[in-house]
Design a protein around this motif. Structure first.
Motif, PDB file in Angstrom:
ATOM      1  N   GLN A   1      -8.666   9.347   1.314  1.00  0.00           N
ATOM      2  CA  GLN A   1      -7.452   9.438   0.512  1.00  0.00           C
ATOM      3  C   GLN A   1      -7.683  10.271  -0.740  1.00  0.00           C
ATOM      4  OE1 GLN A   1      -6.141   5.367   0.340  1.00  0.00           O
ATOM      5  NE2 GLN A   1      -4.061   6.031  -0.065  1.00  0.00           N
TER       6      GLN A   1
ATOM      7  N   TRP B   1      -3.370   7.922   5.625  1.00  0.00           N
ATOM      8  CA  TRP B   1      -4.572   7.209   5.177  1.00  0.00           C
ATOM      9  C   TRP B   1      -4.202   5.924   4.468  1.00  0.00           C
ATOM     10  CZ3 TRP B   1      -8.059   8.756   8.089  1.00  0.00           C
ATOM     11  CH2 TRP B   1      -8.219  10.094   8.418  1.00  0.00           C
ATOM     12  N   GLY B   2      -3.162   5.967   3.656  1.00  0.00           N
ATOM     13  CA  GLY B   2      -2.700   4.763   2.981  1.00  0.00           C
ATOM     14  C   GLY B   2      -2.200   3.734   3.978  1.00  0.00           C
TER      15      GLY B   2
ATOM     16  N   LEU C   1     -11.807   5.139   4.190  1.00  0.00           N
ATOM     17  CA  LEU C   1     -10.399   5.497   3.994  1.00  0.00           C
ATOM     18  C   LEU C   1     -10.117   5.871   2.544  1.00  0.00           C
ATOM     19  CD1 LEU C   1      -8.446   2.960   6.207  1.00  0.00           C
ATOM     20  CD2 LEU C   1      -8.776   5.388   6.556  1.00  0.00           C
ATOM     21  N   GLU C   2     -10.715   5.105   1.619  1.00  0.00           N
ATOM     22  CA  GLU C   2     -10.508   5.426   0.205  1.00  0.00           C
ATOM     23  C   GLU C   2     -11.030   6.816  -0.106  1.00  0.00           C
ATOM     24  OE1 GLU C   2     -12.308   2.200  -1.856  1.00  0.00           O
ATOM     25  OE2 GLU C   2     -10.411   1.115  -2.060  1.00  0.00           O
TER      26      GLU C   2
ATOM     27  N   GLU D   1       0.833  -1.201   0.000  1.00  0.00           N
ATOM     28  CA  GLU D   1       0.000   0.000   0.000  1.00  0.00           C
ATOM     29  C   GLU D   1       0.871   1.256   0.000  1.00  0.00           C
ATOM     30  OE1 GLU D   1      -3.264   1.687  -0.647  1.00  0.00           O
ATOM     31  OE2 GLU D   1      -3.219  -0.473  -0.366  1.00  0.00           O
TER      32      GLU D   1
ATOM     33  N   LYS E   1     -12.846   0.606   4.907  1.00  0.00           N
ATOM     34  CA  LYS E   1     -12.049   0.678   3.688  1.00  0.00           C
ATOM     35  C   LYS E   1     -12.594   1.763   2.762  1.00  0.00           C
ATOM     36  CE  LYS E   1     -10.968  -2.321  -0.221  1.00  0.00           C
ATOM     37  NZ  LYS E   1     -11.927  -2.355  -1.228  1.00  0.00           N
ATOM     38  N   SER E   2     -13.942   1.788   2.609  1.00  0.00           N
ATOM     39  CA  SER E   2     -14.478   2.818   1.704  1.00  0.00           C
ATOM     40  C   SER E   2     -14.309   4.208   2.305  1.00  0.00           C
ATOM     41  CB  SER E   2     -15.949   2.564   1.367  1.00  0.00           C
ATOM     42  OG  SER E   2     -16.454   1.473   2.036  1.00  0.00           O
TER      43      SER E   2
ATOM     44  N   THR F   1     -14.742  -3.991   8.062  1.00  0.00           N
ATOM     45  CA  THR F   1     -13.550  -3.684   7.259  1.00  0.00           C
ATOM     46  C   THR F   1     -13.935  -2.980   5.962  1.00  0.00           C
ATOM     47  OG1 THR F   1     -12.530  -5.672   8.137  1.00  0.00           O
ATOM     48  CG2 THR F   1     -11.498  -4.685   6.214  1.00  0.00           C
TER      49      THR F   1
ATOM     50  N   TYR G   1      -5.112   2.138   5.717  1.00  0.00           N
ATOM     51  CA  TYR G   1      -5.754   1.230   4.769  1.00  0.00           C
ATOM     52  C   TYR G   1      -5.004  -0.096   4.732  1.00  0.00           C
ATOM     53  CZ  TYR G   1      -7.839  -0.093   0.269  1.00  0.00           C
ATOM     54  OH  TYR G   1      -8.500  -0.733  -0.727  1.00  0.00           O
TER      55      TYR G   1
END
Lengths: 284, 346
Positions: free
Chosen positions: A279, A204-205, A275-276, A167, A272-273, A268, A208
């Motif tokens: 980002q 953020w990465g 965080l995406e 990542e 995940k969404s 999760t 993730y």
């Protein structure tokens, strides 16, 4: 002379797929997801609650289940921080230094993804098992790795180490090292530069990657299954516990445990969404 | 502070980026490191900063050897071509960074920091942007913030790596002069890297010309322009016409009244403005014609060529607008040349 011109800037979709094609493609994608993701999820939950809340709760509070949950948590608690650290080191080395064998290292990081998890588990059995390379030495010093918690942690470490590094590497490559150099030239130490410049840019990465690493650490079956020995209440993680319960026709216990993992997967996905989205906000 | 470089060498693999660089930069100068891309100028700047290590040689700052010192202890200010502003910090926090990371005993309190940051932002005329983030600024504004940030720690030396390279032409022109004036105000020893000779001549008090990892010439801009030490410098600084004496080009020189019985070298370099033009009375008087001309603002550039010549060689001449009008030339007219000055090289 004055000429008034009117221009319209609406895009003219000259090459648009026909309506029937668009509708059928969307239908195929949606029905695939419903069939292979939503239906099984509903099934897991309905089976878990088939004998009511009471049975669900007692299945979860059974000592073996509790110990499986504990072991899974311990495994994740050890492996995720270690692999976060490893991922940071690897990404830093690969994106900031020039050295021989760099591309080899980059390829090797991906190894756990390309090797079957069962093989990964077997490697540890061959190394630390009773007949393995270090087997005699280990038994002479009374250290148990295979069929014990250390083996499970080692196997999980191996399986999950690419997540954070993979990542971070593209992210840090894109970021470049100029901001760090600027911080250094302003008198900041390397630590300060890392915590005040690098970390805020990759946070953020990094999160993730940690999230994906954690999901895999808790859900890993193959490699852990090989090294664990399936000792109930001692070396069963949640995924193993689900299999054992299922094989013993204890469906409620099996699906109740499965519902925890499924719940973890959903959490999760949501994180995940988020965080995406964060980002992409960061990159604007 | 003065900078002294002695015997700096740097290799990247087999490629020799810098070879035996010896350079002295007196205190308070604004020096341009000028050269074509890949000549090692940025590498040299990064070695002075400590962002890159030299393979051999010494870097001295004010008489003190700092070769082994880490970049964070050198007390230099570095300005990057692409600004390198901290994107997650406001303009204010960017400029304050260098003050806030000082060791506790040297760190000023927040009120002092705020005062200083605002003073610096006023110096670069951007105090009104203090709460913005870098991505909300234009390129020129970002570069001025980057400069303010570098100045915040009161560096003994300011290093700028192609500071105007990423800006568009009009902004670049403004910033050049602004930098020169700022330097006259602050007097901090500064080195900037550029591949644009015009920029170097306009901004710097001294120019160092680099080529293929070596220093070709160092001097004040007029010295370098008027007395280039070799063909490379002559060609790189400003426009020049190149005449090879042993080839057909000698005819040009003869027509231009240069005595070739005793040439001072094999190659003559002639600046366009060192060629004087007169209108020929008849076609027989001169084989040289005015092929084309371009308006460059205050001056006119003339393209001259020879009739009945195998080569398509074109010689450029340049003259003030007014003079060109008085000559009353049009395309195809025969002209007489007079070369006022030539630089000879071998």
């Amino acid at each position: 002379m004055h000429i008034a011109t009117t221009q319209t800037f609406t895009a003219q979709p000259t090459f648009r797929d026909p309506r029937w094609l668009r509708v059928s493609l969307i239908l195929i994608a949606v029905s695939f997801i419903v069939l292979f993701l939503c239906v099984p999820l509903i099934l897991v939950l309905s089976e878990a609650f088939s004998k009511g809340w009471q049975a669900y709760w007692s299945a979860l509070s059974e000592p073996d289940t509790v110990s499986a949950i504990k072991l899974t948590l311990i495994t994740a608690l050890v492996t995720v921080p270690l692999n976060t650290l490893f991922g940071l080191c690897a990404a830093w080395a690969i994106t900031r230094f020039e050295f021989k064998g760099k591309s080899l290292l980059t390829t090797l990081i991906d190894l756990p993804f390309s090797v079957s998890p069962v093989i990964s588990g077997l490697i540890f059995v061959l190394m630390f098992g009773a007949q393995g390379w270090f087997g005699e030495w280990l038994s002479a010093h009374d250290i148990k790795i295979i069929f014990a918690v250390p083996g499970i942690i080692l196997a999980t470490l191996f399986i999950t180490f690419p997540f954070v590094a993979r990542e971070l590497i593209p992210l840090m490559q894109e970021m470049g090292s100029e901001e760090e150099e600027a911080a250094l030239s302003l008198g900041a130490s390397s630590w300060t530069t890392f915590f005040k410049i690098t970390l805020p840019n990759i946070k953020w990465g990094l999160l993730y990657g940690v999230l994906l690493c954690n999901a895999r650490a808790m859900g890993e079956f193959g490699a852990v299954s090989v090294v664990s020995g399936h000792i109930r209440g001692l070396t069963n993680t949640l995924p193993l516990h689900i299999e054992v319960s299922y094989n013993e026709y204890d469906f409620v216990a099996s699906f109740a445990s499965a519902s925890i993992l499924a719940g973890l997967a959903i959490v999760t996905l949501i994180l995940k969404s988020v965080l995406e989205w964060k980002q992409s906000q960061n990159r604007v | 502070m003065s900078i002294l470089l002695s015997n700096i060498n740097k290799k990247f693999g087999q490629f020799s980026a810098l070879q035996n660089i010896n350079l002295e930069i007196p205190e308070g100068e604004l020096v341009a490191l000028l050269g074509p891309s890949g000549c090692g100028k940025t590498t040299l700047l990064r070695i002075i900063a400590g962002l890159e290590g030299a393979d051999g040689g010494e870097v001295c700052l004010n008489g003190k050897d700092i070769t082994a010192q880490h970049v964070s202890n050198r007390g230099i200010g570095f300005v990057f071509q692409h600004y390198a502003l901290f994107r997650h910090m406001t303009v204010f926090d960017n400029v304050a960074f260098g003050l806030r990371v000082k060791p506790k005993k040297h760190r000023p309190d927040e009120a002092t920091i705020a005062k200083k940051v605002h003073a610096l932002l006023e110096l670069v005329q951007l105090d009104w942007l203090h709460d913005r983030f870098p991505d909300q600024l234009s390129g020129g504004q970002r570069q001025r913030i980057a400069l303010a940030r570098a100045l915040a720690v009161e560096p003994s030396v300011l290093l700028l790596d192609e500071p105007f390279g990423a800006l568009d032409a009009s902004v670049r022109k403004d910033l050049r002069l602004w930098l020169r004036h700022l330097h006259q105000e602050l007097h901090v020893t500064s080195i900037f890297v550029t591949h644009d000779q015009e920029e170097a001549m306009e901004v710097a008090s001294q120019v160092v010309v680099l080529n293929k990892g070596r220093i070709e010439q160092q001097g004040i801009p007029s010295e370098i322009y008027d007395h280039p030490v070799n063909a490379f410098v002559s060609k790189f600084i400003g426009q020049t016409n190149v005449f090879h004496v042993e080839k057909e080009d000698s005819q040009w020189l003869e027509h231009a009244g240069i005595v070739l019985d005793d040439p001072q070298g094999l190659i003559a370099h002639v600046r366009p403005h060192d060629i004087q033009i007169e209108k020929a009375q008849s076609a027989e008087q001169s084989p040289i014609i005015l092929k084309d001309w371009q308006h460059l603002g205050a001056t006119i550039r003339l393209e001259l060529s020879k009739i009945q010549s195998q080569s398509n060689a074109i010689v450029y001449a340049q003259m003030p607008n007014e003079q060109f009008k008085n000559l009353n030339l049009s395309k195809g007219d025969h002209v007489l040349l007079q070369i006022k000055q030539a630089h000879w090289f071998n």
